[in-house]
Structures are given as C-alpha cells and as structure tokens.
Scaffold this active site. Sequence first.
Site, mmCIF file in Angstrom:
data_model
loop_
_atom_site.group_PDB
_atom_site.id
_atom_site.type_symbol
_atom_site.label_atom_id
_atom_site.label_comp_id
_atom_site.label_asym_id
_atom_site.label_seq_id
_atom_site.Cartn_x
_atom_site.Cartn_y
_atom_site.Cartn_z
ATOM 1 N N GLY A 122 0.841 -1.213 0.000
ATOM 2 C CA GLY A 122 0.000 0.000 0.000
ATOM 3 C C GLY A 122 0.862 1.244 0.000
ATOM 4 N N ASN A 123 0.279 2.389 0.293
ATOM 5 C CA ASN A 123 1.062 3.629 0.409
ATOM 6 C C ASN A 123 0.446 4.506 1.494
ATOM 7 O OD1 ASN A 123 -0.924 5.507 -0.850
ATOM 8 N ND2 ASN A 123 -0.597 4.140 -2.595
ATOM 9 N N HIS A 124 1.048 5.677 1.721
ATOM 10 C CA HIS A 124 0.651 6.481 2.879
ATOM 11 C C HIS A 124 -0.558 7.383 2.644
ATOM 12 C CE1 HIS A 124 4.111 5.232 5.116
ATOM 13 N NE2 HIS A 124 4.936 5.610 4.143
ATOM 14 N N SER A 125 -1.180 7.328 1.490
ATOM 15 C CA SER A 125 -2.326 8.229 1.255
ATOM 16 C C SER A 125 -3.442 7.923 2.256
ATOM 17 C CB SER A 125 -2.844 8.049 -0.177
ATOM 18 O OG SER A 125 -4.082 8.699 -0.300
ATOM 19 N N ALA A 175 -3.975 7.729 -4.830
ATOM 20 C CA ALA A 175 -2.598 7.255 -4.999
ATOM 21 C C ALA A 175 -2.696 5.760 -5.312
ATOM 22 C CB ALA A 175 -1.799 7.507 -3.735
#
Length: 396
Positions: free
Chosen positions: A206-209, A274
């Site tokens: 995943g990512n930090h969005s 994102a």
Amino acid sequence: MFGKRILLGITGGIAAYKIAYLIRIFKKQEAEVKCIMTPASSDFISPVVVSTLSENQVSIEFWDKTTGKWNNHVDYALWADVLIIAPATMNTIGKMANGLCDNLLLATYFSMKKKTIIAPAMDLDMYRHPSFLRNMNILQGDGVSIIPAEEGELASGLNGEGRMAEPETIATFVNDFISESVVPKQTLLITAGPTFEHIDPVRYIGNHSSGKMGFAIAKAALAKGYKVHLVSGPTKEEIVHPNLMRHDVITANQMMEAVQSFWPNCDCGVFSAAVADYRPLSKSEEKIKKNEDVLDIKLTKNPDILSWASASRENHQKIIGFALETNNEEEYALKKLERKKLDMIVLNSTKDDQATFGGELNKVTIFDKTQNRIELPLQTKLNIGIELINLISKEQ
Ligand code: PMT
C-alpha cells in the site's frame, strides 16, 4: 461583496464564538451585515460583540421588551441577499426541516425568498444520526446549501467530523455564491485514497495516502452544488451529504471497475487517488510463512485508471490528474499532463514538511493544458479543494 446584504443567523453552539471573526471578514469585504441570534446563542457569544462588529442592531426576540417594537421577520427576509446560519445546530436544522417556527430566526428563514446557506456544527455522533441525515436531505430538497462540517477536535473532547467549517471557508463559499450562481446538476467523479494490493490473506502493498485530499475535494464539490461519485480506497475519512454516492474499493482493479461504471455519466473527473502502480502477480491463498531469508514477490502492472478515463472520454468531459514526484517534479508533472491528455494537473510539493500524507495541509501547483501555472500557498486540503472546484466550475 461590496454592498451585499448578508443576514447572519447565529444559533446556540460552542462554534458561535467564531462568528465574531466571520462578521469581521464580511465587513472587511464591505458587505452590509445584520444578525439575528437565537435566544440560546447569547450563552455562547455576547450580542454586544455581534452588534458592535456588524455595526447593526442585533435582534433576538420577536419584539423589543423595552420599547415593544416588533422585529419584523418579513422585513429581514426581504432585505437579505443571502441568509447564512452559522453555527447551525441540530435543533435549528431539525426545526427548519420540519416547519417548526418558535423563534425570530426560524420565522425569518421560512420567509426568505433568496438563498439560505447553513454551516452545521455538532458532535460527531449527532452528525451521523439518521434523524440529522433525514433532515439534511429535506433541507437540500428545499434548496438550502450546506457547507459541510470539518473534522477535528470537538468541544466534547472527542475527535471527528462535526466541527463547523472555519470562518474563512464559510466566507469563501458565500463569496462564490454571491459572485456566480452555484453550478447545479453536474456530476463529478473523484478518486481518493490509496489502493491495497494483496500479497496473502493478511498482508498487502500500500502507500501512505489517507484519502484526506480526495475527500476535501469532494466536500468542496458538494458544497458548490455538484453531485459526486467518490471512489475511495481504504480510508478513515467520512462525508455525510445527500448528493454523495460513495463507492469503497480496496485494489486498483476494483477502483478501475468502479470508475468504468460511473465515468460515462460524469461531467468531470478528479483523480487524486494514490493508485499502486504494481500488484503481486498472484495472491497466496494462505499466509506466507517466514521460511526464506529473501522472499521474491513478482509484481505485475496495474491498469492506469486516469489514462483509461482520458482515452475513453467524450468531448464535454473534463479531466484532472494529480502528480506526486520526489524529483524533477515540474518536468514529470507536465509530461503527465501532456501524455495523459489532461485539462489540468495538480502537482503536490513533497519538499514542504507540513504538506504531508495524512495531514490537514497541502501545498500544490496547478497547471492547465496550456501550461499556465497557479502556485497555491501551504493551506488546508479543504481550501485547496475549494480553489480547484472553483477553477473547474469556471471551465464548465
Ligand atoms: O490522501 P492524502 O493523505 O491526503 O494525500 C494526498 C495525495 C498526496 C495522495 C494526493 O494529493 C495525490 O497526489 N494523489 C496522487 C498521487 C499519485 O499517485 O500520483 P502519480 O504521479 O503516481 O499518479 C498520477 C496520476 O495518475 C494521479 O492522478 C493518479 O490518481 C493516477 N493514476 C496513477 C496510477 C494508476 N495506476 N492509475 C491512476 O489513475
């Protein structure tokens, strides 16, 4: 705002203290301001403050108890170019929606021929209560515009949605309403948040969005009068609004499917999600055991949702992308603008410590297709959403 007649209704909530500042903003913009307070609101802000700042007498009751003079609600309603009720408590909203008229402010609301705008403020559980949602639906149907509450610390000590929009946000909204009529009946598609790509039943890439930027754009669009399809990856963000159609997804493929369903019926798309560019080639059915020192996970490319939407659009559909780069930011953003045939691209600054994933603030530069640049200062994501929606509505 020069010479515009703003009628400000103040009801009894803690956020009433912020109304002093809102009055000052309107006065600085050379608007004429008159205020009606509900009796309960004077427990939260003094009528002397309100009358001094507005430079007008304040009315609270139907008649003045010393002179017997009638405070005529019809005169107020005819005088105003717009009625703004801020803060709008659950009690006042309930009465507005159900035709109850037990104070001067409500009598004035029911006599208004022009626009009424409300800025609700209450605790988070009240803000999600089915009864409140029903009443908001009724008011929306009656033509009342709603400036959604914001998220943050509440007077109860809880944290969540329900804080009245900041005075600057209310002022911007009213300014827009006065300067151009609200854009009705157009539908926006907004993608928000991250996507999570499964590795096994318990792990993902995943990512930090956090979804905050996308949800802020959705709030601004709803406040402006758009209908919104919000396709969001995993997020804690919430919005309550009758014109919102929310579609929760987890993976990029699911986001793509949702966008493919709704994009054909939208007038504009804002792609702030994102999206993970890659996903594991296969998802392990069982939790992967930690037997290997080095674990190889093969990745395969995800669909580019923005590119698909751009390639399949009709002439009238506007399309706005986001760009997040850590080097050669402008160059890469402008290449994306051109390659993906966008109307605008919003470039995040990754160089400002306060403009963060998950935070309330962001700093962006917006480029249009002729490469005109609008550099916005560091500010709340909601304000950036408002600026962006203003640009979009001017284009349409
Ligand atoms: O959610 P927050 O915590 O508030 O943070 C906001 C944000 C930083 C995530 C947001 O402002 C932002 O910049 N989102 C886009 C980030 C990104 O993925 O940029 P990109 O340069 O990788 O992608 C370019 C554009 O293509 C974006 O509009 C993206 O939505 C879109 N895209 C990318 C890949 C893909 N497979 N499909 C897409 O649609």
